[in-house]
Scaffold this motif. Sequence first.
Motif, PDB file in Angstrom:
ATOM      1  N   ASP A 184     -16.454  76.426  69.144  1.00 13.60           N
ATOM      2  CA  ASP A 184     -15.855  75.807  67.972  1.00 13.60           C
ATOM      3  C   ASP A 184     -16.997  75.452  67.015  1.00 13.60           C
ATOM      4  OD1 ASP A 184     -14.659  74.296  66.070  1.00 13.60           O
ATOM      5  OD2 ASP A 184     -13.757  72.837  67.451  1.00 13.60           O
ATOM      6  N   ALA A 185     -17.151  76.259  65.976  1.00 17.55           N
ATOM      7  CA  ALA A 185     -18.306  76.105  65.091  1.00 17.55           C
ATOM      8  C   ALA A 185     -18.337  74.736  64.421  1.00 17.55           C
ATOM      9  CB  ALA A 185     -18.306  77.208  64.042  1.00 17.55           C
ATOM     10  N   ALA A 186     -17.177  74.081  64.321  1.00 18.22           N
ATOM     11  CA  ALA A 186     -17.131  72.787  63.656  1.00 18.22           C
ATOM     12  C   ALA A 186     -17.716  71.679  64.531  1.00 18.22           C
ATOM     13  CB  ALA A 186     -15.686  72.452  63.286  1.00 18.22           C
ATOM     14  N   LYS A 187     -17.651  71.905  65.863  1.00 18.44           N
ATOM     15  CA  LYS A 187     -18.163  70.861  66.774  1.00 18.44           C
ATOM     16  C   LYS A 187     -19.251  71.452  67.663  1.00 18.44           C
ATOM     17  CE  LYS A 187     -13.900  69.661  67.940  1.00 18.44           C
ATOM     18  NZ  LYS A 187     -12.874  69.293  68.894  1.00 18.44           N
ATOM     19  N   PRO A 188     -20.463  71.583  67.121  1.00 18.30           N
ATOM     20  CA  PRO A 188     -21.516  72.228  67.896  1.00 18.30           C
ATOM     21  C   PRO A 188     -21.822  71.467  69.180  1.00 18.30           C
ATOM     22  CG  PRO A 188     -22.416  71.233  65.910  1.00 18.30           C
ATOM     23  CD  PRO A 188     -20.929  71.122  65.814  1.00 18.30           C
TER      24      PRO A 188
END
Lengths: 313, 465
Positions: B324-328
């Motif tokens: 999930d690129a939003a939550k590295p």
Amino acid sequence: MTATTAASPKGRRRDGPNRPARGGRRHRRSAGPLFVAPFMVLFLLLFLAPLGFAAYLSLYQERLIGGTVFVGLDNYVQAVTDPLLVHGVVRVALFFVIQVPLMLLLALLFALALDSGLLRLARVIRLGIFVPYAVPSVVAALMWGYLYGPDFGPFAQLSRDLSLPVPRFLSDGWMLGSLANIVTWEFVGYNMIILYAALRTIPAELYEAAAMDGAGAWRIAWSIKLPALRPALLLTLLFSVIGSFQLFNEPNLLMKVAPDVISSSYTANLYAYSLAFTGQQVNYAATVSFLLGLVIVIVSYAVLLTANRRRTS
Amino acid sequence: MSKFLSAASSAPLNRRGFLAATGALTLASTLSACGGGSGGSGSGGGSAAKAVSQADIDKAMKTPTELVFWTWVPNIDKEIALFQQKYPAIKVKVVNAGQGVTHYTKLRTALKAGSGAPDAVQIEYQAIPTFTITDSLLDLRPYGAAKLKDTFVDWTWGQVSGADGEVFAIPQDTGPMGMLYRKDIFDQHKIEVPTTWDEFAAAARTLHKADPNVYLTNLAANEAAAWHGLLWQAGAKPYALSGKSDITISVDDAVSRKLGDYWGGLAEEGVIGTEPDFADSWYAALNKGKYATWITAAWGPAFLSGSAKSTAGHWRAAPLPQWDAAKPSSGNWGGSTTAVIKSTKNPIAAALFAQFLNSDPASARMFATEQFFFPATKALLGDASFTGDAPSFYGGQKVNQVFADVSSTVSPSFQWPPFLDQAATDWTETVGKSLADKTDTVRALGAWQTRLTGYAKKQGFTVTS
């Protein structure tokens, strides 16, 4: 009661009238145990004691939770039906059946060739065949692991250069053969030396007599050398039984380059090791080792029995 | 299932949070007394956790003592010299008992034999539960370890703490995971550095199609630690020990299956390699450009620059691709700690040694500059002299900075099983084998679950999945 009465006259006879006459021999006899003592002490400490301890351990079960409990023969019942152990034993048995005859045949051929005196540079050849035995098996396995490599190993590169299919020495189907090759390479020289030494003890008169009777080199090898070699061959065979069933070093090291082929239970010995040190199942490991020992005793005995029967017949 | 899991993991976390709020040494001891009382666990935990007075510490540190320290760290004598400068009465004898599994095997044998165990010992994060389950590690709180909590990166403290707030070890170095890649190969095939696993999979296909001799990466079929790191990144909770004997094993849950599907799929397609790592052939592969990336940990950059010298200047570092690129997020692979064995005759000296070695600023810095360890202390991770290093092997990129940023995204709630060696072996023989053989990896996860559950039950655990 009967035992004591039966034993007493014997004892009396020994200590009675013959005492003065046998004085010298008795003295020698009392020195005997002293000579044997160092061996017996080591044998007790390093062989029988651990064996007894392993037997004791194999009757218990120690768990991470709940401590140690006495389980009697439960471990043995589990072991004889454990497919991992059975597969391991069958695998080394297969290994033994194929690898050992090949290795001993090679050793025999080399020994006979060296003994024939027809080879040039016999000493160099003898040393060359023996040298692999001097290489520690750890080093040998690492070296062969590199040679077998499917990408950058020399065999793979050579076959790629010649546009041939790359041999998969480390794949499921080839692994046992690859292991057999390493073990053969390591131990041919060792067995050859034992056989060669036995050949050197054959008195030269026998050869002379045979030559007088018109026997050629092959006939001498077949009728004189081979029968004389029988005890030595039996010795090497027994060593090989033990070695094969205890197969450990080579698979343990090749495991690092082929973990998907060699599992922790690939051979019975490897299985015992992983049980003890990976799974912390010391008791079960003791059971497995004990059973493996039993298998070796049975196979060795069978080998001796067949060899002896052949000799008497 | 998930309810059980969250209940199991939240309790110790709360207690740890409370510990953080108090922080003081004396409070730590009362707290442990509470824990002992309510939980009823621990072997005489109450008395063992009583704080040692400063006078006792001073006296012990002036008494001539010899400590035996098992470690595989090369040239650790330099750090030890710093300790002996401060405490000349304490002599530390270093013993190298092998690395990793060999080292633990010897340690376990010594512990079982009841003699020959060291005073202090090198131990990796993942091996801590394996030794706390046998009650072999000393709780370091009485010796002032609790106040070191804020010195170290948050997630490491969770790894060294017990369920009742015990401190079983002091962090030494860490291995937050990232990706090293060959910029030259990427440029040649016009591949962008992947930031998500989807992009990564696409890049793997593109690259292998363009050059059949090159693979985007190698997922080693013998490296359970890397798999666990990837599980960690994906947010899996494969193991949870609650109480002393209740364990949850879920190595076949939804997150694991997602991972199995993904990597098993790429392996089956033949667009990634699966050869064993740290073997001759693997070193040769990295040197000869067979793999365009190495998914590794923060210790990877220094390691690679030593073992793939012929590729100097071509490598760069990037964070792991994300689900999930939003939550590295990231996982950890490797890194170790110093623990004290419970049987030590010199607990004070050994505990202070473990603390000094890893928390003294000069000693901690030396690990980063001499052994090229990736630091566990917050101070060093924020220190420009460390993060500003720009090695030419990585084309002058500030590699340490990349991994220091990754370090803060490692989840603090990952737990290891109390029988790690078994879990790793079973992984190799099920999941790892499926990757190498290009067979169904998701099904292999089930086999792994079955084997581990069977093992745990046989060892007396109550198992939930």
